[in-house]
Design an enzyme around this catalytic site. Structure first.
Site, mmCIF file in Angstrom:
data_model
loop_
_atom_site.group_PDB
_atom_site.id
_atom_site.type_symbol
_atom_site.label_atom_id
_atom_site.label_comp_id
_atom_site.label_asym_id
_atom_site.label_seq_id
_atom_site.Cartn_x
_atom_site.Cartn_y
_atom_site.Cartn_z
ATOM 1 N N THR A 180 0.827 -1.210 0.000
ATOM 2 C CA THR A 180 0.000 0.000 0.000
ATOM 3 C C THR A 180 0.861 1.260 0.000
ATOM 4 O OG1 THR A 180 -0.189 -0.317 2.391
ATOM 5 C CG2 THR A 180 -2.109 -0.906 1.072
ATOM 6 N N ASP A 181 2.078 1.179 0.556
ATOM 7 C CA ASP A 181 2.850 2.432 0.759
ATOM 8 C C ASP A 181 3.137 3.161 -0.548
ATOM 9 O OD1 ASP A 181 4.843 0.586 -0.053
ATOM 10 O OD2 ASP A 181 6.280 1.178 1.507
ATOM 11 N N ASP B 228 9.575 1.448 5.069
ATOM 12 C CA ASP B 228 10.680 0.842 5.819
ATOM 13 C C ASP B 228 11.592 1.895 6.429
ATOM 14 O OD1 ASP B 228 9.455 -1.271 4.654
ATOM 15 O OD2 ASP B 228 11.086 -1.758 3.276
ATOM 16 N N GLY C 198 12.373 -9.718 3.916
ATOM 17 C CA GLY C 198 11.188 -8.909 4.173
ATOM 18 C C GLY C 198 11.213 -8.241 5.532
ATOM 19 N N LEU C 199 12.401 -8.138 6.157
ATOM 20 C CA LEU C 199 12.510 -7.448 7.450
ATOM 21 C C LEU C 199 13.279 -6.137 7.311
ATOM 22 C CD1 LEU C 199 13.219 -10.430 9.882
ATOM 23 C CD2 LEU C 199 11.027 -9.444 9.212
#
Ligand code: NG1
Length: 409
Positions: free
Chosen positions: A38-39, A175, A128-129
Site C-alpha cells: 500500500t505504501d 521501511d 522482508g525485514l
C-alpha cells in the site's frame, strides 16, 4: 558507557584502522503488521521496528572518502568518494545501499565529508525485514549528522526512501520511516505524501512472532522485477478507473492518487468503480490495494482497542488477498501461515514484499511458546538442520528507531 556490542565493534574498528571509532550509528529492521503493497500507492501501513538492527562504529574523516567494512565475511569492504552521481556497484552488491544515501545527500545538501566505519547486522538479508533500509538509514543518519545536515527523523526518512531508489527498486517509504522514527513499545500508522506517523501502543499481552521461510527474495533479481511490475499495474489501474469515472461524468478530473480516489468515492464506491472499469487481472491488483487500505484502518482500531481476535482476522484476510489477488505469496509462506494458525496463532500473514522472506503471526502471550515451537519443529525440522537455527523464528519486540551518538573514549 559502551554496551558489549559496542566493545566488539570498537575492537574490530581498531584492528582495521589502527585508531578508535568516535561514534555509533544504528537503525532497526521492521516487521509490517498489516498494509502490504500500500505504501507506494500512498495508502497507510502499520509496521513496528524490531530489536534486530544494523550497527556501525565510525570515525569521521576530513576528506570525502567512505571506507566501510562489514563484519560478515559474505560482504567485501566498500570504498568510494562522496559526490553526486557516485558510480554504482554491480546490481545486488551491498555497496549500493551504502552509496545510495551518500549520493542523495551529496546531491541535495552538498555533503562532502566521509568516514571510516565497521558494521554488523543481525537482520537476515532479503527476508522482508528491511535489512536494506536499516543499512541505508544507518549510513544516511551518520552522514547527515557528521555533515551537520539539519533534518528531523521524518524528513530524513523521506530522503532515505528517495535515496534507496538508487538501488533500482521503486519502493515505497514505509521501511525507512519506521526504522528512523519508531517508538519503543509501539507500532506506527504511517501515511504518505506527505509522510506522517502516529504511534500506537502494542498491548502488553500481544506477541508478534516472526518466522523466516529461508527463501530469499533478492531485491536485485526476479523479486525486484515482480515488485516493480505490481507498482506499474497499480498506477495503470488507478489511471483507467479515473478516466472511466471522468468519461461517465462521475468525476470532473481523474483522481491523482489512491487517497484522492478514496476521498471522492469511499472504499465501496472505489471497489464498484474498479469492477466496472478494469479487466480481471488489473481488478485483482486494485482490489487488494483498496481492501488492504481498509484493513489497515480497522487494524489501528483493533490495536488501540486491544481486540486480539479482530486483529488476527484482519491479518488472515490480508494474507488471503496477497495470495489470491496480489499473487505475491509462495508455497513456503502459505505453509508457514497455516502452521502458525494450527499452532495457536489468532492470525498470520506474509510480511514485506512477499515472493519468499518472512511471515508474521499474532498470539496471546500465553500461547506464544506453542506457536514458536510449532513453527520451529513443523516447518524447520522438516528442512536441513543447518538452516534450522533458533533465530529463524523469534518473538518481535517493538523497538526504538534509529540513533546516532558519540562513543565514550
Ligand atoms: P521489503 O520486502 O521489506 O523489502 C518492500 C518495500 C516496502 C513495501 C513492501 C511491501 C523497499 C525498500 N521496501 O519491503 O516499501 O512496499 O515491500 O509492502 O522497497
Amino acid at each position: 558507557m559502551s554496551t558489549p556490542d559496542d566493545g566488539v565493534l570498537t575492537k574490530a574498528f581498531a584492528a582495521r584502522y589502527g585508531t578508535r571509532p568516535t561514534h555509533l550509528s544504528r537503525a532497526p529492521g521492521r516487521v509490517n503488521l498489516i498494509g502490504e503493497h500500500t505504501d507506494y500507492n500512498d495508502l497507510p501501513v502499520l509496521p513496528m521496528a524490531l530489536q534486530r538492527e544494523v550497527r556501525m562504529a565510525l570515525r569521521p574523516r576530513d576528506d570525502g572518502l567512505v571506507r566501510l567494512a562489514n563484519e560478515s565475511a559474505e560482504f567485501e569492504p566498500v570504498e568510494f568518494e562522496i559526490q553526486p552521481g557516485i558510480p554504482r556497484s554491480a546490481p545486488g552488491h551491498w555497496g549500493n545501499y551504502v552509496k545510495a544515501p551518500a549520493d542523495h545527500l551529496a546531491a541535495h545538501f552538498g555533503i562532502r565529508r566521509g568516514f571510516d566505519g565497521v558494521l554488523v547486522s543481525d537482520l537476515p538479508v532479503a527476508s522482508g525485514l528491511s535489512s536494506s533500509s536499516a543499512l541505508v538509514n544507518t549510513i544516511g543518519l551518520a552522514l547527515a549528522r557528521l555533515n551537520e545536515v539539519e533534518a528531523g527523523p521524518l524528513e530524513l526518512a523521506a530522503l532515505m526512501a528517495d535515496a534507496e531508489r538508487y538501488t533500482g527498486t521503486r519502493g515505497g517509504g514505509m521501511d525507512q520511516a519506521i526504522s528512523m522514527g519508531a517508538r519503543a513499545g509501539h507500532a506506527a500508522r504511517i501515511d504518505f505524501a506527505p509522510l506522517r506517523m502516529s504511534h500506537v501502543p502494542v498491548p502488553a499481552e500481544w506477541r508478534f512472532v516472526v518466522a523466516d521461510t529461508g527463501v530469499r527474495a533478492e531485491k536485485s533479481g526476479a523479486a525486484q522485477r515482480a515488485y516493480n511490475t505490481r507498482r506499474e499495474e497499480c498506477e495503470r489501474a488507478l489511471r483507467i478507473v479515473g478516466e472511466t469515472l471522468v468519461g461517465r461524468g462521475e468525476l470532473p478530473t481523474p483522481p491523482a492518487s489512491y487517497p484522492a480516489l478514496l476521498a471522492a468515492l469511499g472504499f465501496d464506491g472505489a471497489l464498484a468503480a474498479g469492477r466496472d472499469a478494469l479487466d480481471t487481472h488489473l481488478l485483482k491488483r486494485f482490489r487488494h490495494v483498496v481492501t488492504e487500505a481498509r484493513r489497515v484502518e480497522s487494524a489501528v482500531d483493533m490495536l488501540a482497542g486491544g481486540d486480539l481476535t479482530g486483529m488476527g482476522e484482519l491479518m488472515d484476510a490480508s494474507h488471503e488477498s496477497l495470495r489470491t489477488d496480489y499473487e505475491v505469496s509462495s508455497p513456503e509462506l502459505d505453509e508457514m501461515v497455516t502452521l502458525a494458525r494450527e499452532g495457536g496463532a489468532v492470525g498470520a500473514r506474509l510480511t514485506g514484499a512477499g515472493f519468499g522472506g518472512c511471515a508474521v503471526a499474532l498470539a496471546p502471550a500465553g500461547a506464544v511458546e506453542e506457536v514458536v515451537t510449532a513453527l520451529r519443529e513443523r516447518y524447520w525440522a522438516a528442512r536441513s538442520a543447518r538452516d534450522a537455527s533458533a533465530d529463524r523464528v523469534f518473538v518481535a519486540a517493538p523497538s526504538e528507531g534509529a540513533s546516532y551518538r558519540a562513543l565514550s573514549s
